[in-house]
Design an enzyme around this catalytic site. Structure first.
Site, PDB file in Angstrom:
ATOM      1  N   LYS A  55     -18.290  -5.867   8.082  1.00 50.30           N
ATOM      2  CA  LYS A  55     -17.025  -6.811   8.211  1.00 50.30           C
ATOM      3  C   LYS A  55     -16.531  -6.552   9.665  1.00 50.30           C
ATOM      4  CE  LYS A  55     -14.745  -7.343   3.691  1.00 50.30           C
ATOM      5  NZ  LYS A  55     -13.769  -6.776   2.815  1.00 50.30           N
ATOM      6  N   ARG A  87      -1.619  -5.677  -8.396  1.00 47.38           N
ATOM      7  CA  ARG A  87      -0.450  -6.408  -8.252  1.00 47.38           C
ATOM      8  C   ARG A  87      -0.286  -7.291  -9.414  1.00 47.38           C
ATOM      9  NH1 ARG A  87      -3.105  -7.950  -2.585  1.00 47.38           N
ATOM     10  NH2 ARG A  87      -4.756  -7.974  -4.087  1.00 47.38           N
ATOM     11  N   SER A 120      -2.988  -7.534   2.730  1.00 44.17           N
ATOM     12  CA  SER A 120      -3.276  -7.549   4.292  1.00 44.17           C
ATOM     13  C   SER A 120      -3.716  -8.808   4.805  1.00 44.17           C
ATOM     14  CB  SER A 120      -4.276  -6.336   4.441  1.00 44.17           C
ATOM     15  OG  SER A 120      -3.886  -5.195   4.114  1.00 44.17           O
ATOM     16  N   HIS A 133       0.709  -1.367   0.000  1.00 46.86           N
ATOM     17  CA  HIS A 133       0.114   0.066   0.095  1.00 46.86           C
ATOM     18  C   HIS A 133       0.997   1.441   0.025  1.00 46.86           C
ATOM     19  CE1 HIS A 133      -3.125  -2.448   2.436  1.00 46.86           C
ATOM     20  NE2 HIS A 133      -3.811  -2.298   1.090  1.00 46.86           N
TER      21      HIS A 133
HETATM   22  O1  PNS Z   1      -8.487  -2.820   0.004  1.00 45.16           O
HETATM   23  P1  PNS Z   1      -9.591  -3.227  -0.733  1.00 45.16           P
HETATM   24  O2  PNS Z   1     -10.494  -4.223   0.189  1.00 45.16           O
HETATM   25  O3  PNS Z   1      -9.323  -4.065  -2.076  1.00 45.16           O
HETATM   26  O4  PNS Z   1     -10.607  -2.124  -0.995  1.00 45.16           O
HETATM   27  C1  PNS Z   1     -11.905  -2.160  -1.595  1.00 45.16           C
HETATM   28  C2  PNS Z   1     -12.651  -0.827  -1.775  1.00 45.16           C
HETATM   29  C3  PNS Z   1     -12.918  -0.394  -0.184  1.00 45.16           C
HETATM   30  C4  PNS Z   1     -11.960   0.098  -2.480  1.00 45.16           C
HETATM   31  C5  PNS Z   1     -14.026  -1.064  -1.965  1.00 45.16           C
HETATM   32  O5  PNS Z   1     -14.751  -2.214  -1.572  1.00 45.16           O
HETATM   33  C6  PNS Z   1     -15.148   0.005  -2.215  1.00 45.16           C
HETATM   34  O6  PNS Z   1     -14.685   1.226  -2.897  1.00 45.16           O
HETATM   35  N1  PNS Z   1     -16.035  -0.252  -1.048  1.00 45.16           N
HETATM   36  C7  PNS Z   1     -16.934   0.905  -0.781  1.00 45.16           C
HETATM   37  C8  PNS Z   1     -18.285   0.526  -1.428  1.00 45.16           C
HETATM   38  C9  PNS Z   1     -18.432   0.618  -2.635  1.00 45.16           C
HETATM   39  O7  PNS Z   1     -18.467   1.742  -3.377  1.00 45.16           O
HETATM   40  N2  PNS Z   1     -18.936  -0.440  -3.469  1.00 45.16           N
HETATM   41  C10 PNS Z   1     -19.125  -0.451  -4.964  1.00 45.16           C
HETATM   42  C11 PNS Z   1     -17.777  -0.495  -5.689  1.00 45.16           C
HETATM   43  S1  PNS Z   1     -18.050  -0.479  -7.501  1.00 45.16           S
END
Ligand code: PNS
Length: 161
Positions: A42, A91, A128, A18
């Site tokens: 979660k 990645r 993570s 990150h």
């Molecule tokens: O670190 P991560 O878990 O890969 O991050 C994922 C994240 C937080 C970027 C994604 O789950 C997100 O944007 N969640 C917020 C809810 C949302 O907007 N969902 C629709 C995505 S198209």
């Protein structure tokens, strides 16, 4: 280039992968908001406040980087903050399908654009969830997360044992 970008994630906890993306993205935008998702559905290992505190400590030397949290849709948070660009790290090919889906859905919803940065090869295997798993079973995560994050993982997993 947009003045400010959003770098969203769960960051449970922040890893050197990150930080690689945050540091490199911060060079291309005037401001970078590192936005921690607070998802009540979660059960993360670290609370949103703890995750933010670790990110703040890890990014304290970077100019123009702010750490914040959000709930709900990322696009709503981006709009509320007046941000038109999202930055994500890629990645490997395995990340691509889901990341592209999210980028396209987010663009469909509000027109926000997503910029992908290729993760440095050093960190292409790092996540993570793997860091938590290795630490949980007694493996050493030295070099994968900042030293103070390694200490906090040990404390938290010690409390849980
Ligand atoms: O670190 P991560 O878990 O890969 O991050 C994922 C994240 C937080 C970027 C994604 O789950 C997100 O944007 N969640 C917020 C809810 C949302 O907007 N969902 C629709 C995505 S198209």
């Amino acid at each position: 280039m947009a003045a400010t970008a959003l770098c969203p994630g769960t960051f449970d906890p922040v890893t050197n992968g990150h930080l690689d993306i945050i540091e490199r993205a911060s060079r291309h935008f005037d401001g970078l908001i590192v936005a921690v998702l607070e998802n009540p559905a979660k059960r993360p290992l670290f609370s949103v406040e703890e995750r933010m505190a670790m990110l703040k400590e890890a990014t304290s030397s970077l100019d123009g980087v702010e750490v914040a949290s959000f709930t709900g849709l990322l696009v709503d948070y981006a709009r509320a903050r007046g941000v038109a660009a999202i930055v994500k790290g890629l990645r490997a090919v395995s990340d691509f399908d889901y990341e592209q889906q999210m980028a396209q859905m987010n663009h469909h919803l509000t027109g926000v654009d997503t910029f992908f940065l290729a993760t440095s090869p050093n960190w292409s295997y790092l996540s993570s969830s793997l860091v938590r798993e290795v630490a949980r079973f007694g493996g050493d995560v030295v070099g994968l997360v900042p030293a103070f994050v390694r200490d906090r993982l040990a404390e938290r997993l010690g409390e849980k044992a």
